[in-house]
Scaffold this motif. Structure first.
Motif, short mmCIF file in Angstrom:
data_model
loop_
_atom_site.label_atom_id
_atom_site.label_comp_id
_atom_site.label_asym_id
_atom_site.label_seq_id
_atom_site.Cartn_x
_atom_site.Cartn_y
_atom_site.Cartn_z
N MET A 185 0.83 -1.20 0.00
CA MET A 185 0.00 0.00 0.00
C MET A 185 0.86 1.26 0.00
O MET A 185 0.53 2.23 -0.67
N LEU A 186 1.95 1.23 0.74
CA LEU A 186 2.83 2.40 0.80
C LEU A 186 3.49 2.68 -0.54
O LEU A 186 3.79 3.82 -0.86
N ASN A 187 3.72 1.65 -1.32
CA ASN A 187 4.36 1.80 -2.63
C ASN A 187 3.37 1.99 -3.76
O ASN A 187 3.77 2.18 -4.90
N ASP A 188 2.08 1.93 -3.47
CA ASP A 188 1.03 2.01 -4.48
C ASP A 188 0.61 3.46 -4.68
O ASP A 188 0.03 4.08 -3.79
N PHE A 211 -10.29 14.18 -11.36
CA PHE A 211 -10.26 12.86 -10.75
C PHE A 211 -11.42 12.76 -9.78
O PHE A 211 -12.02 13.77 -9.41
N VAL A 212 -11.75 11.55 -9.41
CA VAL A 212 -12.79 11.31 -8.41
C VAL A 212 -12.10 10.74 -7.18
O VAL A 212 -11.52 9.65 -7.24
N PRO A 213 -12.13 11.47 -6.07
CA PRO A 213 -11.47 10.94 -4.88
C PRO A 213 -12.18 9.68 -4.38
O PRO A 213 -13.37 9.49 -4.62
N PHE A 214 -11.41 8.84 -3.74
CA PHE A 214 -11.99 7.66 -3.12
C PHE A 214 -12.81 8.13 -1.93
O PHE A 214 -12.64 9.24 -1.44
N ARG A 251 -10.76 10.63 0.20
CA ARG A 251 -9.39 10.15 0.40
C ARG A 251 -8.67 10.25 -0.94
O ARG A 251 -9.25 9.96 -1.98
N TYR A 252 -7.41 10.65 -0.89
CA TYR A 252 -6.64 10.92 -2.11
C TYR A 252 -5.40 10.05 -2.19
O TYR A 252 -4.75 9.76 -1.18
N SER A 253 -5.04 9.68 -3.40
CA SER A 253 -3.82 8.91 -3.65
C SER A 253 -2.69 9.86 -4.04
O SER A 253 -2.92 11.03 -4.34
N ASP A 305 -1.76 4.55 -6.32
CA ASP A 305 -3.21 4.68 -6.39
C ASP A 305 -3.91 4.41 -5.06
O ASP A 305 -5.13 4.49 -4.98
N TYR A 306 -3.15 4.07 -4.02
CA TYR A 306 -3.76 3.80 -2.72
C TYR A 306 -4.22 5.12 -2.08
O TYR A 306 -3.45 6.08 -1.97
N PRO A 307 -5.49 5.19 -1.67
CA PRO A 307 -6.04 6.45 -1.11
C PRO A 307 -5.60 6.69 0.33
O PRO A 307 -6.36 6.52 1.27
N ALA A 308 -4.39 7.14 0.49
CA ALA A 308 -3.78 7.25 1.81
C ALA A 308 -4.01 8.58 2.51
O ALA A 308 -3.80 8.69 3.71
N TYR A 309 -4.45 9.61 1.79
CA TYR A 309 -4.47 10.95 2.35
C TYR A 309 -5.89 11.49 2.54
O TYR A 309 -6.71 11.44 1.63
#
Length: 106
Positions: A7-10, A41-44, A52-54, A12-16
């Motif tokens: 997830m940390l390296n992805d 874009f469409v936020p998660f 949530r944003y990637s 596209d992962y919505p971490a923020y």
């Protein structure tokens, strides 16, 4: 690799969260909402409905902010960014196709 490392390296992962994303981008939360409305874009959405944003989305937001700061209308900036990304994707596919053709002829 552990799932959390994936997830940390992805990109596209919505971490923020929206607040953290706005801080990273150097823009207001309203600016991020406007990018969503402009279809950049469409936020998660979290289970609670929070945006949530990637990292990829944050890079797009930074590009849009820079263009807007230089006087480009938000909707125009978003359209330009989408077209630039589509062009880059097409060029990449073309390079891959050419590589395959060269490999087939050797």
């Amino acid at each position: 690799m552990a799932p959390s490392e994936d997830m940390l390296n992805d990109d596209d992962y919505p971490a923020y969260t929206m607040g953290r994303a706005a801080e990273i981008v150097g823009a207001s939360q309203d600016f991020l909402r406007r990018l969503d409305e402009a279809k950049l874009f469409v936020p998660f959405r979290s289970a609670g409905g929070h945006r949530r944003y990637s990292r990829y989305q944050l890079r797009l937001a930074v590009r849009a902010r820079e263009m807007v700061d230089q006087g480009t209308a938000l909707e125009a900036a978003c359209r330009i960014i989408v077209l630039e990304d589509q062009l880059e994707e097409a060029l990449q596919r073309n390079r891959e196709h050419q590589s395959r053709q060269q490999a087939d002829t050797t």
